[in-house]
Design an enzyme around this catalytic site. Structure first.
Site, PDB file in Angstrom:
ATOM      1  N   ASP A  55       0.409  -5.499  -1.490  1.00 46.71           N
ATOM      2  CA  ASP A  55      -0.667  -4.898  -0.978  1.00 46.71           C
ATOM      3  C   ASP A  55      -2.067  -5.939  -0.642  1.00 46.71           C
ATOM      4  O   ASP A  55      -2.945  -5.847  -0.920  1.00 46.71           O
ATOM      5  CB  ASP A  55      -1.466  -3.733  -1.942  1.00 46.71           C
ATOM      6  N   ASP A  97      -0.221  -0.174   0.595  1.00 49.25           N
ATOM      7  CA  ASP A  97      -0.760   1.221   0.247  1.00 49.25           C
ATOM      8  C   ASP A  97      -1.228   1.762   1.425  1.00 49.25           C
ATOM      9  O   ASP A  97      -1.722   1.223   2.505  1.00 49.25           O
ATOM     10  CB  ASP A  97      -2.094   0.958  -0.568  1.00 49.25           C
ATOM     11  N   HIS A  99      -1.860   5.361   2.646  1.00 47.57           N
ATOM     12  CA  HIS A  99      -2.385   6.874   2.287  1.00 47.57           C
ATOM     13  C   HIS A  99      -2.732   7.660   3.622  1.00 47.57           C
ATOM     14  O   HIS A  99      -3.327   7.599   4.398  1.00 47.57           O
ATOM     15  CB  HIS A  99      -3.612   6.858   1.459  1.00 47.57           C
ATOM     16  N   HIS A 116      -9.550   4.460   0.691  1.00 51.10           N
ATOM     17  CA  HIS A 116      -8.944   3.033   1.153  1.00 51.10           C
ATOM     18  C   HIS A 116      -7.543   3.179   1.729  1.00 51.10           C
ATOM     19  O   HIS A 116      -6.988   4.316   1.531  1.00 51.10           O
ATOM     20  CB  HIS A 116      -8.985   2.216  -0.104  1.00 51.10           C
ATOM     21  N   LYS A 141       4.144   2.591   0.333  1.00 51.16           N
ATOM     22  CA  LYS A 141       4.087   3.445  -1.049  1.00 51.16           C
ATOM     23  C   LYS A 141       2.625   4.024  -0.887  1.00 51.16           C
ATOM     24  O   LYS A 141       1.761   3.790   0.283  1.00 51.16           O
ATOM     25  CB  LYS A 141       3.791   2.781  -2.105  1.00 51.16           C
ATOM     26  N   CYS A 180      -1.733  -2.384  -8.932  1.00 49.12           N
ATOM     27  CA  CYS A 180      -0.260  -2.274  -8.295  1.00 49.12           C
ATOM     28  C   CYS A 180       0.408  -3.356  -8.653  1.00 49.12           C
ATOM     29  O   CYS A 180       1.782  -3.383  -8.675  1.00 49.12           O
ATOM     30  CB  CYS A 180      -0.502  -1.977  -6.873  1.00 49.12           C
TER      31      CYS A 180
HETATM   32 ZN   LIG Z   1      -4.230   3.238  -3.151  1.00 49.22          ZN
END
Ligand SMILES: [Zn+2]
Length: 225
Positions: A55, A97, A99, A116, A141, A180
């Protein structure tokens, strides 16, 4: 001069305690070396290894939506590791990451974090100075809608991908150490991989969280290098 010098900092003290508990008669120097461990990728990486870069995205760096203090300091360190891995033909996996809008981990949705790393936004991009090798595998992810995924191993197929490449040992760095990176390193151990944390290539959300994560990872069998 006393034989027992004062410890330079609390983190080393915590580590020493953890080492004494876990490895009472072993050689702690082989696990944690004086200057933060192995001197670099040149000494560490060998066939059968993989590098997991967790990340390293704009939103987790200064100026981003969920900035980690000095988060971008991991970039030049990781670039060295990536470069060395590439030279040796060692696989590099970079997680992100990623989302969907309105993810349940966001504060407006009742979650823990500010909005974020929304898919397709500049904040979700890898840090612009991170030099990923062209054949680096991207591990996505955080795209599940039923729960968050801190670990790069969580529902991503990473363990299987590593197995297919014959990987038995991983080096983990990135952001954030207490979220993470922690989850990824713990899952790597669970997946049966010899797991090293590159301490010079990770930063925590909070210093206290970083210390606790370091201890937890060490106790789980992660080599703090
Ligand atoms: Zn996140």
């Amino acid at each position: 001069m006393s034989a027992k010098e004062p410890r330079p900092n609390h983190q080393e003290e915590l580590l020493d305690e953890a080492l004494e508990e876990s490895f009472p008669a072993s050689d702690p120097a082989s696990l944690v070396q004086p200057e933060g461990g192995i001197s670099g990728p040149e000494d560490a990486l060998q066939p059968g290894d993989a590098l997991i870069v967790v990340d390293v995205q704009r939103d987790f760096c200064p100026g981003g939506a969920l900035p980690i203090e000095d988060g971008d300091a991991v970039v030049p360190v990781l670039n060295r590791w990536i470069d060395r891995a590439r030279a040796l033909g060692i696989p590099v996996f970079a997680s992100r990451d990623w989302h969907p809008k309105g993810h349940l981990s966001f504060k407006p949705q009742g979650g823990e974090w500010p909005v974020h790393c929304v898919q397709g936004t500049p904040g979700a991009e890898f840090h612009p100075d991170l030099v990923l090798s062209p054949d680096a595998a991207i591990v996505t992810k955080g795209d599940r809608t039923d729960r968050d995924q801190y670990s790069a191993f969580d529902s991503t197929g990473l363990a299987e991908a590593l197995r297919k490449r014959g990987v038995t040992r991983v080096f983990v760095g990135g952001l954030a150490e207490d979220v993470c990176v922690r989850a990824t390193a713990l899952d790597a151990v669970k997946a049966g991989l010899k797991t090293h944390l590159i301490t010079g290539a990770t930063k925590p959300v909070t210093p206290a969280g970083g210390k606790a994560a370091l201890q937890e990872m060490h106790r789980a069998g992660v080599v703090i290098s």
